[in-house]
Design a protein around this motif. Structure first.
Motif, PDB file in Angstrom:
ATOM      1  N   ALA A 138     100.167  29.731  11.472  1.00  0.00           N
ATOM      2  CA  ALA A 138      99.585  30.491  12.691  1.00  0.00           C
ATOM      3  C   ALA A 138      99.667  29.259  13.897  1.00  0.00           C
ATOM      4  N   PRO A 139      99.536  30.135  15.347  1.00  0.00           N
ATOM      5  CA  PRO A 139      99.760  29.385  16.206  1.00  0.00           C
ATOM      6  C   PRO A 139      98.426  27.951  15.899  1.00  0.00           C
ATOM      7  N   PRO A 140      98.192  26.697  16.728  1.00  0.00           N
ATOM      8  CA  PRO A 140      96.994  26.419  17.024  1.00  0.00           C
ATOM      9  C   PRO A 140      96.249  26.554  18.345  1.00  0.00           C
ATOM     10  N   ARG A 141      95.043  26.359  17.947  1.00  0.00           N
ATOM     11  CA  ARG A 141      94.173  26.652  18.112  1.00  0.00           C
ATOM     12  C   ARG A 141      93.630  25.659  19.011  1.00  0.00           C
ATOM     13  N   PRO A 142      92.633  26.839  20.605  1.00  0.00           N
ATOM     14  CA  PRO A 142      92.851  26.377  22.087  1.00  0.00           C
ATOM     15  C   PRO A 142      91.952  24.999  21.861  1.00  0.00           C
ATOM     16  N   ALA A 143      91.762  23.865  22.548  1.00  0.00           N
ATOM     17  CA  ALA A 143      90.874  23.248  22.430  1.00  0.00           C
ATOM     18  C   ALA A 143      90.081  22.698  23.706  1.00  0.00           C
ATOM     19  N   LEU A 144      89.647  23.995  23.995  1.00  0.00           N
ATOM     20  CA  LEU A 144      88.276  24.488  24.406  1.00  0.00           C
ATOM     21  C   LEU A 144      87.312  25.501  23.388  1.00  0.00           C
ATOM     22  N   ALA A 145      85.868  25.315  23.818  1.00  0.00           N
ATOM     23  CA  ALA A 145      85.674  26.314  23.462  1.00  0.00           C
ATOM     24  C   ALA A 145      85.487  27.536  23.396  1.00  0.00           C
ATOM     25  N   ALA A 146      85.199  28.336  22.962  1.00  0.00           N
ATOM     26  CA  ALA A 146      85.485  29.866  23.336  1.00  0.00           C
ATOM     27  C   ALA A 146      84.203  30.479  24.746  1.00  0.00           C
ATOM     28  N   PRO A 147      84.814  31.146  25.243  1.00  0.00           N
ATOM     29  CA  PRO A 147      84.384  31.334  26.917  1.00  0.00           C
ATOM     30  C   PRO A 147      83.171  32.603  26.087  1.00  0.00           C
ATOM     31  N   GLU A 148      81.502  32.635  26.680  1.00  0.00           N
ATOM     32  CA  GLU A 148      80.553  32.976  27.001  1.00  0.00           C
ATOM     33  C   GLU A 148      81.058  34.379  27.233  1.00  0.00           C
ATOM     34  N   PRO A 149      80.258  35.895  26.537  1.00  0.00           N
ATOM     35  CA  PRO A 149      80.565  36.807  27.024  1.00  0.00           C
ATOM     36  C   PRO A 149      79.968  37.259  28.067  1.00  0.00           C
ATOM     37  N   ILE A 150      80.152  38.000  29.022  1.00  0.00           N
ATOM     38  CA  ILE A 150      79.654  38.265  30.094  1.00  0.00           C
ATOM     39  C   ILE A 150      79.559  39.847  30.487  1.00  0.00           C
ATOM     40  N   SER A 151      78.012  40.437  31.004  1.00  0.00           N
ATOM     41  CA  SER A 151      77.885  41.506  30.778  1.00  0.00           C
ATOM     42  C   SER A 151      77.078  41.623  31.766  1.00  0.00           C
ATOM     43  N   THR A 152      78.002  42.422  32.512  1.00  0.00           N
ATOM     44  CA  THR A 152      77.132  42.575  33.971  1.00  0.00           C
ATOM     45  C   THR A 152      77.244  44.960  33.887  1.00  0.00           C
ATOM     46  N   ALA A 153      76.714  44.968  34.777  1.00  0.00           N
ATOM     47  CA  ALA A 153      76.253  46.562  34.310  1.00  0.00           C
ATOM     48  C   ALA A 153      76.477  47.384  36.183  1.00  0.00           C
ATOM     49  N   PRO A 154      77.066  48.305  35.782  1.00  0.00           N
ATOM     50  CA  PRO A 154      77.663  48.552  37.410  1.00  0.00           C
ATOM     51  C   PRO A 154      76.672  48.248  38.604  1.00  0.00           C
ATOM     52  N   LEU A 155      77.594  48.868  39.962  1.00  0.00           N
ATOM     53  CA  LEU A 155      76.251  48.833  40.936  1.00  0.00           C
ATOM     54  C   LEU A 155      75.438  50.401  41.343  1.00  0.00           C
ATOM     55  N   LEU A 156      75.155  50.737  41.129  1.00  0.00           N
ATOM     56  CA  LEU A 156      74.667  52.556  41.290  1.00  0.00           C
ATOM     57  C   LEU A 156      74.541  52.674  42.840  1.00  0.00           C
ATOM     58  N   PRO A 157      74.560  54.039  43.841  1.00  0.00           N
ATOM     59  CA  PRO A 157      74.188  53.741  44.987  1.00  0.00           C
ATOM     60  C   PRO A 157      73.121  54.020  45.174  1.00  0.00           C
ATOM     61  N   VAL A 158      72.026  53.670  46.699  1.00  0.00           N
ATOM     62  CA  VAL A 158      70.701  53.741  46.658  1.00  0.00           C
ATOM     63  C   VAL A 158      70.553  54.565  46.745  1.00  0.00           C
ATOM     64  N   LEU A 159      71.218  55.837  47.481  1.00  0.00           N
ATOM     65  CA  LEU A 159      71.080  57.661  47.749  1.00  0.00           C
ATOM     66  C   LEU A 159      72.026  58.237  47.065  1.00  0.00           C
ATOM     67  N   VAL A 160      71.408  59.154  46.501  1.00  0.00           N
ATOM     68  CA  VAL A 160      71.797  59.919  45.287  1.00  0.00           C
ATOM     69  C   VAL A 160      72.956  61.019  46.009  1.00  0.00           C
ATOM     70  N   GLU A 161      72.804  61.752  47.038  1.00  0.00           N
ATOM     71  CA  GLU A 161      74.360  61.807  47.872  1.00  0.00           C
ATOM     72  C   GLU A 161      74.463  61.459  48.692  1.00  0.00           C
TER      73      GLU A 161
END
Length: 167
Positions: free
Chosen positions: A111-134
């Motif tokens: 198997a390939p060697p594991r990276p020396a760095l820690a795994a990145p933390e997962p990021i969850s970002t909600a999409p930006l919704l419009p201010v107006l409906v129309e």
């Protein structure tokens, strides 16, 4: 700047000769003019004959012979079941492949060697919704393009100089 002439050829150059093909040994054919053949009458003859009547097909005439109505005994009804005995089949054979002529390579899993760095933390970002409906109405008209730079009128007269053409 001194100009040098090309060296003399080692062999004499071929001379240009024009030789016409030999004339045929026979005299030329005499030209003949044959006008096309025209019909004697300007309009074609009217075809007034009808199609031929086809012959009557064979066996289409009525027959006066009545069919034979004779009682023929039917064979007795018999019920025969299919044979249940199994057919003799050869026994299945399994043959191992022949031994290889050279030793096969050994299977190595690396198997390939594991990276020396820690795994990145997962990021969850909600999409930006419009201010107006129309959406807002776009009432702006398109911009007028600028004229191209080379379509301006020029006041320069072209030069009319006599230049000798090459020979």
């Amino acid at each position: 700047l001194a100009r040098m002439a090309p060296p003399d050829p080692l062999v004499p150059l071929p001379t240009d000769t024009a030789t016409a093909p030999p004339r045929p040994p026979v005299a030329a054919p005499e030209p003949t003019l044959t006008p096309p053949l025209f019909p004697d009458v300007a309009e074609p003859e009217l075809k007034t004959s009808g199609p031929l009547v086809p012959d009557a097909p064979p066996f289409a005439e009525p027959t006066t012979t009545a069919p034979l109505l004779v009682a023929v005994p039917s064979p007795e009804q018999t019920t025969t079941r299919p044979p249940v005995a199994t057919a003799l089949r050869p026994a299945p054979t399994r043959a191992a492949p022949p031994d290889p002529l050279v030793p096969l390579p050994t299977l190595t899993l690396a198997a390939p060697p594991r990276p020396a760095l820690a795994a990145p933390e997962p990021i969850s970002t909600a999409p930006l919704l419009p201010v107006l409906v129309e959406p807002e109405l776009n009432a702006s008209s398109p911009l007028v393009p600028e004229p191209p730079p080379l379509l301006l009128a020029t006041a320069t007269v072209p030069e009319l100089v006599c230049v000798p053409s090459p020979p």
